[in-house]
Write a protein that holds these residues in place. Structure first.
Motif, PDB file in Angstrom:
ATOM      1  N   ASP A 132     -15.947  23.815  -3.415  1.00 54.71           N
ATOM      2  CA  ASP A 132     -14.850  22.867  -3.577  1.00 54.71           C
ATOM      3  C   ASP A 132     -14.849  21.911  -2.386  1.00 54.71           C
ATOM      4  O   ASP A 132     -14.642  22.322  -1.241  1.00 54.71           O
ATOM      5  CB  ASP A 132     -13.531  23.661  -3.641  1.00 54.71           C
ATOM      6  CG  ASP A 132     -12.312  22.789  -3.848  1.00 54.71           C
ATOM      7  OD1 ASP A 132     -12.425  21.548  -3.755  1.00 54.71           O
ATOM      8  OD2 ASP A 132     -11.222  23.359  -4.082  1.00 54.71           O
ATOM      9  N   ARG A 155     -14.523  24.705   0.518  1.00 54.47           N
ATOM     10  CA  ARG A 155     -13.968  25.991   0.122  1.00 54.47           C
ATOM     11  C   ARG A 155     -14.967  26.677  -0.815  1.00 54.47           C
ATOM     12  O   ARG A 155     -15.306  26.139  -1.866  1.00 54.47           O
ATOM     13  CB  ARG A 155     -12.609  25.813  -0.589  1.00 54.47           C
ATOM     14  CG  ARG A 155     -11.551  25.169   0.307  1.00 54.47           C
ATOM     15  CD  ARG A 155     -11.123  26.101   1.434  1.00 54.47           C
ATOM     16  NE  ARG A 155     -10.219  25.461   2.382  1.00 54.47           N
ATOM     17  CZ  ARG A 155     -10.590  24.942   3.551  1.00 54.47           C
ATOM     18  NH1 ARG A 155     -11.878  25.010   3.921  1.00 54.47           N
ATOM     19  NH2 ARG A 155      -9.715  24.374   4.351  1.00 54.47           N
ATOM     20  N   TYR A 156     -15.426  27.856  -0.391  1.00 54.45           N
ATOM     21  CA  TYR A 156     -16.441  28.585  -1.148  1.00 54.45           C
ATOM     22  C   TYR A 156     -16.125  30.066  -1.116  1.00 54.45           C
ATOM     23  O   TYR A 156     -15.974  30.649  -0.036  1.00 54.45           O
ATOM     24  CB  TYR A 156     -17.827  28.323  -0.553  1.00 54.45           C
ATOM     25  CG  TYR A 156     -18.928  29.251  -1.009  1.00 54.45           C
ATOM     26  CD1 TYR A 156     -19.124  29.512  -2.370  1.00 54.45           C
ATOM     27  CD2 TYR A 156     -19.788  29.853  -0.085  1.00 54.45           C
ATOM     28  CE1 TYR A 156     -20.153  30.357  -2.788  1.00 54.45           C
ATOM     29  CE2 TYR A 156     -20.810  30.691  -0.495  1.00 54.45           C
ATOM     30  CZ  TYR A 156     -20.984  30.951  -1.844  1.00 54.45           C
ATOM     31  OH  TYR A 156     -21.987  31.784  -2.251  1.00 54.45           O
ATOM     32  N   MET A 157     -15.980  30.667  -2.294  1.00 54.52           N
ATOM     33  CA  MET A 157     -15.807  32.105  -2.419  1.00 54.52           C
ATOM     34  C   MET A 157     -17.126  32.686  -2.921  1.00 54.52           C
ATOM     35  O   MET A 157     -17.496  32.473  -4.081  1.00 54.52           O
ATOM     36  CB  MET A 157     -14.662  32.443  -3.382  1.00 54.52           C
ATOM     37  CG  MET A 157     -13.303  32.048  -2.843  1.00 54.52           C
ATOM     38  SD  MET A 157     -11.941  32.656  -3.859  1.00 54.52           S
ATOM     39  CE  MET A 157     -12.142  31.653  -5.324  1.00 54.52           C
ATOM     40  N   GLU A 202     -14.258  21.715   5.811  1.00 56.36           N
ATOM     41  CA  GLU A 202     -13.267  21.442   4.761  1.00 56.36           C
ATOM     42  C   GLU A 202     -13.658  22.071   3.430  1.00 56.36           C
ATOM     43  O   GLU A 202     -12.829  22.143   2.512  1.00 56.36           O
ATOM     44  CB  GLU A 202     -13.112  19.922   4.570  1.00 56.36           C
ATOM     45  CG  GLU A 202     -12.622  19.177   5.806  1.00 56.36           C
ATOM     46  CD  GLU A 202     -13.788  18.723   6.698  1.00 56.36           C
ATOM     47  OE1 GLU A 202     -13.536  17.955   7.639  1.00 56.36           O
ATOM     48  OE2 GLU A 202     -14.949  19.157   6.434  1.00 56.36           O
ATOM     49  N   ASN A 236      -7.397  35.002  -4.357  1.00 57.51           N
ATOM     50  CA  ASN A 236      -7.810  34.833  -2.971  1.00 57.51           C
ATOM     51  C   ASN A 236      -9.248  35.261  -2.737  1.00 57.51           C
ATOM     52  O   ASN A 236      -9.929  34.745  -1.845  1.00 57.51           O
ATOM     53  CB  ASN A 236      -6.888  35.619  -2.036  1.00 57.51           C
ATOM     54  CG  ASN A 236      -5.501  35.008  -1.960  1.00 57.51           C
ATOM     55  OD1 ASN A 236      -5.333  33.808  -2.175  1.00 57.51           O
ATOM     56  ND2 ASN A 236      -4.506  35.812  -1.655  1.00 57.51           N
ATOM     57  N   HIS A 289     -15.908  19.249  -7.093  1.00 55.40           N
ATOM     58  CA  HIS A 289     -16.745  20.404  -6.776  1.00 55.40           C
ATOM     59  C   HIS A 289     -18.229  20.048  -6.911  1.00 55.40           C
ATOM     60  O   HIS A 289     -18.586  19.071  -7.566  1.00 55.40           O
ATOM     61  CB  HIS A 289     -16.446  21.569  -7.716  1.00 55.40           C
ATOM     62  CG  HIS A 289     -15.109  22.198  -7.528  1.00 55.40           C
ATOM     63  ND1 HIS A 289     -13.928  21.545  -7.801  1.00 55.40           N
ATOM     64  CD2 HIS A 289     -14.757  23.445  -7.100  1.00 55.40           C
ATOM     65  CE1 HIS A 289     -12.903  22.356  -7.559  1.00 55.40           C
ATOM     66  NE2 HIS A 289     -13.394  23.504  -7.128  1.00 55.40           N
ATOM     67  N   LYS A 329      -8.019  31.971 -10.670  1.00 57.29           N
ATOM     68  CA  LYS A 329      -8.528  31.991  -9.307  1.00 57.29           C
ATOM     69  C   LYS A 329      -7.618  32.820  -8.423  1.00 57.29           C
ATOM     70  O   LYS A 329      -6.393  32.668  -8.448  1.00 57.29           O
ATOM     71  CB  LYS A 329      -8.639  30.560  -8.770  1.00 57.29           C
ATOM     72  CG  LYS A 329      -9.325  30.450  -7.420  1.00 57.29           C
ATOM     73  CD  LYS A 329      -9.475  28.994  -7.023  1.00 57.29           C
ATOM     74  CE  LYS A 329     -10.192  28.857  -5.691  1.00 57.29           C
ATOM     75  NZ  LYS A 329     -10.334  27.430  -5.289  1.00 57.29           N
ATOM     76  N   GLU A 340     -11.086  18.467  -0.301  1.00 53.60           N
ATOM     77  CA  GLU A 340     -10.424  18.082   0.952  1.00 53.60           C
ATOM     78  C   GLU A 340     -11.172  16.976   1.690  1.00 53.60           C
ATOM     79  O   GLU A 340     -10.603  16.314   2.555  1.00 53.60           O
ATOM     80  CB  GLU A 340     -10.266  19.297   1.858  1.00 53.60           C
ATOM     81  CG  GLU A 340      -9.213  20.284   1.386  1.00 53.60           C
ATOM     82  CD  GLU A 340      -8.920  21.359   2.424  1.00 53.60           C
ATOM     83  OE1 GLU A 340      -9.222  21.128   3.614  1.00 53.60           O
ATOM     84  OE2 GLU A 340      -8.406  22.418   2.027  1.00 53.60           O
TER      85      GLU A 340
END
Length: 383
Positions: free
Chosen positions: A324, A311-313, A309, A141, A359, A139, A327
């Motif tokens: 994700d 997290r997504y790419m 909160e 950035n 996730h 993983k 959090e």
């Protein structure tokens, strides 16, 4: 400018009897299994209607237009030259993978998968009695990549095969030509095989370039098999047609030795639909991709507003989002809470491997309205 495809109204979608719309009650918004919410490409509707009208519902013949249709599609869309003589049909992608594992492994052999990954990659090893070697994706950035040093170490320690997801499900990663070329060289050095699932390839989005594994390097042809179908892009999973591709004598020999019954399982309607998709579906596919690009950005914006909160790419291909939620503290399997309390069905992260804890996978191949309501419902759980 390509006009984005519009999804069907929810009232019409709820009349469908496939898994996505039939598994849960009507108060649940389904964003889990990889089905999309659009009308079929017109050419597919027409060819299937005509087949029913003429009673063309028998066995699939040994020779069809499918190999030539896909070869032309691959040349147009990917710049890839496919030999139609090395295209062999089967029922679906996972059946093709299962048969290839039977052909090149023995029970107890080790098979590499790269997690988080499509859950049937685990199940197919249970079926073939092979042992999974799970190597997490690296993983970064701005995305994900194959951990080539760890993959090489696994081959050096005796792994026989790697199941490649190209593009990768669930992250939407489109692996670079350089990465795939090095993977091929690794497999060749260690006498291993690569089986590449390329079912999401037609859904490569703007800004990314799909590289077929067999086209990545000369070594790839010698160590590789590809398995694909029009089913994911054109929503044809129930019609049961996929195909195995090779590009060198030894892989072709292995595929030709697979029992004829594997080919007999191909659905004639699946062949009709795949041919129509590859020969006449480009305009529809471009409109679908335009919609998916808009929905991908909409999901980014909705998560920022309602689930900050998360997290997504965003991925480079397909309509599946790997999100994700750790959090939020909703446990290892937040999809259970989301289904129970928000009435939204998303895919269970832990099924994709150890890296899936905390996730979820969201299917954004739907209307902006459905996607918006689903994320708003999930966001309301924050209290």
């Amino acid at each position: 400018m390509t006009q984005p495809l519009d999804a069907l109204p929810i009232e019409e979608l709820r009349r469908r009897s496939s898994t996505k719309w039939a598994k849960y009650p009507d108060d649940v918004l389904p964003l889990f299994v990889a089905e999309t919410d659009f009308a079929l490409a017109p050419a597919i509707t027409r060819c299937l209607t005509e087949a029913v009208q003429r009673g063309d519902t028998g066995y699939t013949p040994p020779t069809t237009r499918l190999p030539d249709a896909f070869a032309a599609f691959a040349q147009r869309r990917f710049g890839w030259t496919v030999d139609p003589a090395r295209v062999r049909t089967t029922c679906d992608v996972m059946m093709g993978i299962a048969e290839l594992l039977r052909a090149v492994t023995s029970p107890g052999d080790r098979v590499i998968i790269t997690t988080p990954v499509y859950p049937p990659f685990f199940a197919v090893n249970d079926e073939s009695k092979t042992d999974v070697v799970a190597i997490p994706l690296s993983k970064h950035n701005d995305g994900w990549s194959l951990d080539l040093p760890s993959i090489e170490a696994a081959f050096a320690e005796g792994a026989k095969v790697m199941l490649l997801c190209n593009p990768h499900n669930p992250t939407g990663t489109v692996h670079s030509r350089e990465t795939l070329a090095e993977l091929a060289r690794i497999a060749k050095r260690h006498g291993g095989w690569i089986v590449s699932d390329e079912i999401h390839a037609p859904l490569t989005l703007a800004g990314a370039t799909f590289t077929p594994f067999l086209d990545a390097a000369p070594e790839a042809k010698e160590v590789g098999f590809a398995v694909t179908s029009a089913s994911k892009a054109f929503n044809l999973a129930g019609l049961k047609c996929a195909f195995i591709l090779t590009d060198a004598p030894e892989p072709a020999r292995i595929v030709s030795a697979i029992p004829d019954e594997v080919e007999w399982r191909t659905s004639l309607f699946g062949v009709f639909a795949n041919v129509a998709a590859f020969e006449e579906g480009d305009e529809w596919l471009d409109s679908l991709i335009a919609r998916l690009e808009l929905n991908r950005q909409l999901l980014v914006d909705l998560l920022a507003e309602h689930l900050p909160e998360a997290r997504y790419m965003p991925g480079d291909a397909g309509y599946l989002a790997w999100v994700d939620l750790r959090e939020l503290g909703w446990g290892d399997n937040p999809a259970l809470k989301i289904l129970r309390e928000a009435k939204v069905a998303v895919h269970l992260g832990p099924l994709f491997g150890e890296q899936g804890r905390g996730h979820i996978r969201i299917n954004f191949g739907t209307s902006p309205a459905i996607l918006t309501e689903a994320v708003e419902r999930i966001g309301a759980l924050r209290g």
